[in-house]
Design a protein around this motif. Sequence first.
Motif, mmCIF file in Angstrom:
data_model
loop_
_atom_site.group_PDB
_atom_site.id
_atom_site.type_symbol
_atom_site.label_atom_id
_atom_site.label_comp_id
_atom_site.label_asym_id
_atom_site.label_seq_id
_atom_site.Cartn_x
_atom_site.Cartn_y
_atom_site.Cartn_z
ATOM 1 N N ASP A 149 0.806 -1.226 0.000
ATOM 2 C CA ASP A 149 0.000 0.000 0.000
ATOM 3 C C ASP A 149 0.840 1.278 0.000
ATOM 4 N N ASN A 189 -7.659 1.571 -0.614
ATOM 5 C CA ASN A 189 -7.118 2.702 0.137
ATOM 6 C C ASN A 189 -7.960 3.964 -0.041
ATOM 7 N N CYS A 241 1.020 3.753 -2.034
ATOM 8 C CA CYS A 241 0.234 4.185 -3.188
ATOM 9 C C CYS A 241 0.956 5.198 -4.064
ATOM 10 N N MET A 278 -5.555 -1.801 -5.511
ATOM 11 C CA MET A 278 -4.808 -1.120 -4.450
ATOM 12 C C MET A 278 -5.432 0.240 -4.136
#
Length: 262
Positions: A120, A155, A122, A151
């Motif tokens: 994660d 999130n 990002c 992903m």
Amino acid sequence: MVAACLLHTGIRLAAVWDIQQSSCRGRCCRRGPANGGNGIVTLSGRTRAVAFVCSLRDKGLSKKPLWRTKEDMSSEAKQASSSLRLAKGEEAVARVMVTSVSRLLKPDLLALLAHLQRTDCCDLAIKVFDYARKEIWYRPEASFYFDMIYMLGRNRLIEKAEYYFLQLQEEGLQPETRIYTEMLAAYMLVDKVDKAMDMYRMMKEAGCRPNELTFTILVRNLQRLGEVAAIKEVENDAVENLEEGEEFLRNVKTRRKNPTLN
């Protein structure tokens, strides 16, 4: 006949016989006629099992795991990952992209991207993903976008997920059922019911058949949000599309006591 069939398909069979010399000395090993190649060896009236090992490695048909752990990454990919994480600020990250990431071969670059997505990271994953799309070896693939959208969705980066969903289509790709499902799951995660249902209807219009995961996400979240009309539409579709749709719905509603989004 089994051995002949396997040889015909090009699969190598390795027979491993765990027979101690002391037990075999003075005895003859023969295959019983009644066994007919079923993996049993007769040793003077006694039988032992033969273990067969099938290998497709020589034919290049074996596939690597979808996710590569950090231990599976090359030293160059690990170094690039560490440098990216330690970089502070856009300029530092850009410098690492030029000095480390740009030197990675395709397998190492993809391994780095998968590691950043799995953990994660990002912002870093977005930079590596966009860089990979500019490489000479890059060819548009729906699965490549799926990992990114998955992903971003989990999130709650909805706008970024929407951006790459559009990019996928601009590259001439048709979203798959799992990509539509992850998009509507992302919308449900932030309670955007209207957008989730629009994505669901777009999915059906595109000819993508909803699966059990699609219906599970929709039913549970629509129940949670009290969307009665939308629940009825989804339940009717579930009965129509799934072999045991009514039983599936009963099970989903029963497990609703432990609420989950996915």
